[in-house]
Enzyme design. Structure first.
Site, PDB file in Angstrom:
ATOM      1  N   HIS A 153       0.848  -1.196   0.000  1.00  0.00           N
ATOM      2  CA  HIS A 153       0.000   0.000   0.000  1.00  0.00           C
ATOM      3  C   HIS A 153       0.887   1.250   0.000  1.00  0.00           C
ATOM      4  O   HIS A 153       1.982   1.244   0.544  1.00  0.00           O
ATOM      5  CB  HIS A 153      -0.904   0.009   1.241  1.00  0.00           C
ATOM      6  CG  HIS A 153      -1.923   1.104   1.199  1.00  0.00           C
ATOM      7  ND1 HIS A 153      -1.648   2.375   1.641  1.00  0.00           N
ATOM      8  CD2 HIS A 153      -3.184   1.126   0.721  1.00  0.00           C
ATOM      9  CE1 HIS A 153      -2.715   3.131   1.470  1.00  0.00           C
ATOM     10  NE2 HIS A 153      -3.672   2.405   0.916  1.00  0.00           N
ATOM     11  N   GLU A 160      -3.500   3.246  -7.368  1.00  0.00           N
ATOM     12  CA  GLU A 160      -3.912   4.431  -6.604  1.00  0.00           C
ATOM     13  C   GLU A 160      -2.888   5.543  -6.756  1.00  0.00           C
ATOM     14  O   GLU A 160      -1.835   5.502  -6.122  1.00  0.00           O
ATOM     15  CB  GLU A 160      -3.989   4.120  -5.112  1.00  0.00           C
ATOM     16  CG  GLU A 160      -4.950   3.049  -4.700  1.00  0.00           C
ATOM     17  CD  GLU A 160      -5.115   3.028  -3.177  1.00  0.00           C
ATOM     18  OE1 GLU A 160      -6.210   3.328  -2.701  1.00  0.00           O
ATOM     19  OE2 GLU A 160      -4.124   2.712  -2.487  1.00  0.00           O
TER      20      GLU A 160
END
Lengths: 224, 224, 224, 224
Positions: free
Chosen positions: D93, D141
């Site tokens: 992430h 992202e």
């Protein structure tokens, strides 16, 4: 035919720091004239300027951070190594692993400065991933063989042939170099036969009693 | 009386990379002759050799890894920056934070090479911890003020006086430098009055329209 | 007299993960009732909830990040381990070293949640630095002895006595624990005689053929 | 037709820690029954056990280290989160970036435990690289949009369609999720139309005044 690429990583060995780094670079320069290879030296960042001022063969950095101009104290930028005379860089060496996003940013920074790039990887899967980022080269080196004196071309030939295959599938323009444990002419020859276009060397040459002789013995493998 | 230490961190600013780094170092050298200060320049690692060959004031590295000779590709060793002409180093700058054990190892490596050391910290507690490791200096810089233009001596004077006090208690030989947001003569003066023995500068000088003028304006604060 | 603190780090050993972690915690709970010690278990983060629901002795986390509520995906926060039942944490273990500023932030976060803290260090110098940050304990462990079976109290007693002395000078409220290679009663006894107030254990107990017997043999050293 | 995957990352938000994490997971469980989606919750590691004991929808970890059983204090292993009830994990992430070799090792560890994997990436190039490592999903992202409230599907639709294309070329079995700024039904709809098979959510739902209402509003976009 593409010229074989022989890359010598100086790491932080005493035998390849400061003045010793310059001497070793001169040995590499001479060897390059004798053998039909592209010879690259990869000294510590602080030694790049001294060496690139004094030899004609390409000097690469051992690491480039994926940052540009600004507030990045302590980082090694593509612009700074370019200014010091470097023509390329290793990225993600097993002794200086980077995050995936950093590898990509470092590659972008090097491209913007016109620097050649070699992304180091540790197995077939990461070689494929690195190839997808389109460096000029990937250098696959199983970490357990680095500095071992056991050539990857003998201990684990599948990692080379598998890497060559993975790269061909994902980004065929990328060249595969072979590292880890390469020190003799026969290792180099085997590496080329497995599909690599060159080798990444280090301790086998640098820690040799006679660096010049060790390098010549290795390069003679090309003619073998 | 100890001479005031004025340390200029070049970071990776374009205005302080390569040839621009050399020019800025010459400006610092001239300023040093005009004002009664110890002036230190801190260029990128790749620029150390060029600058230390051409100016007489001390050149420090922005970062030193806590490793020695060996298989540490991409690391910046104390031996390599010494060979390139550096006389000291910043350690643990807020833009290049190190693990506690690394700070200690980096200090040991610098001491072994006879290099001066400045450990950067972010608050009073970490200043005390850093002082316990016996660097030559600690430079306390609240991260939120770095590059802000708001001088720490005005925004948070307690962090300086508190740091001076913490160091006095734990290791009184260590000098305290004051960083973050320092750019004018009055900031420097305030920093000295709070007990620091010098300042760590960066963007306030480097990004100034006229670097020479900005530096002189700052140094004039000593005489104020 | 302060109770001796015996801290068992489960690391990520198979013999101390999931159900095995719970069983081992129960062994520790029983041992605590037999011997006059403060017994602490330190399982993996994902096992904290299961164990703290089922045993009454304190459960500590192996690591806490120095961040709070917010956008910190993947971090281990003090609030989350507290909610899961933990009463303290190891910080900066040699297998999970932190930056100096992170250690300080992690300590602050733990204090805010009322959690006990043990900062691990690798030598006398870093022990002094860690003590300056005022954790409840420092646990000094020379990395080369961790998992070696060679007790630090025998191989390098000076690192313990020197650490005790450094802490006394800088922050006498902080207790010193002794780690690395401790597995037998006589090691524990020697550690206490050198001035430590407890021990940090791991493989010597966890990898023992009979964990219960190994722990009892060790704890019997207190009465020796 | 494959079921749409809706993944809610709890990060370390107060509104999704401890008991609040369990409540939010129950909201997600209910929503899953109402809408024809695969709903996944991603709490902090210490909360996995509590939640997976109490809800039936899949629980993923926010991070898994690429290490196995052994001396890896403070690491989050695949085996430990599996034992606590997790069925998958986010890897890399943007708030917990990993080295390339670590991503590969973490994927291998998860596969060995039968855990589903979502590798997060920041742009088209890294998405391609991640796909080469064959996770079950990649979630692209752009970091600058995370937590911004500006949906990537509107601000930068090319990053999604380009990612879908890159994955199709390199490893077509891998599903593409769309993250960053997604909070409303129309954002979800747009993301699916651009070729993604689901979304990665966080602050848009968790920080909403009414989490349940916000989630329902978003999921209603599927039927739109």
């Amino acid at each position: 035919m593409m010229m074989i690429k022989v890359v010598l990583n100086f790491k932080t060995y005493a035998e390849a720091t400061g003045k010793a780094a310059l001497e070793l670079s001169r040995i590499c320069e001479e060897a390059k004239d004798q053998y039909d290879v592209e010879m690259v030296v990869v000294p510590q960042t602080a030694d790049i300027h001294l060496i690139s001022e004094n030899v004609s063969i390409p000097v690469y950095a051992q690491h480039v951070d994926g940052v540009g101009f600004g507030g990045y104290t302590g980082s090694i930028t593509a612009a700074s190594i370019k200014a010091a005379g470097a023509r390329g860089a290793l990225i993600n060496h097993s002794e200086r692993r980077l995050k995936l996003a950093e590898i990509e940013a470092s590659l972008s920074a090097c491209r913007a400065e016109g620097l050649s790039t070699i992304v180091c990887t540790n197995n077939i899967a990461t070689t494929g991933a690195a190839a997808a980022l389109k460096p000029d080269y990937v250098a696959v080196e199983p970490p357990e063989l680095i500095g071992s004196g056991i050539p990857v071309s003998k201990a684990d030939p599948e990692v080379i042939s598998g890497s060559v295959e993975a790269v061909k599938k994902i980004e065929p323009e990328v060249g595969v170099l072979c590292g880890a444990g390469i020190s003799r002419g026969e290792d180099l020859k085997a590496a080329l036969e497995l599909g690599s276009v060159g080798v990444l060397l280090a301790s086998g040459i640098i820690k040799a009693e006679d660096q010049k002789k060790a390098l010549e013995e290795l390069l003679s493998g090309i003619r073998g």
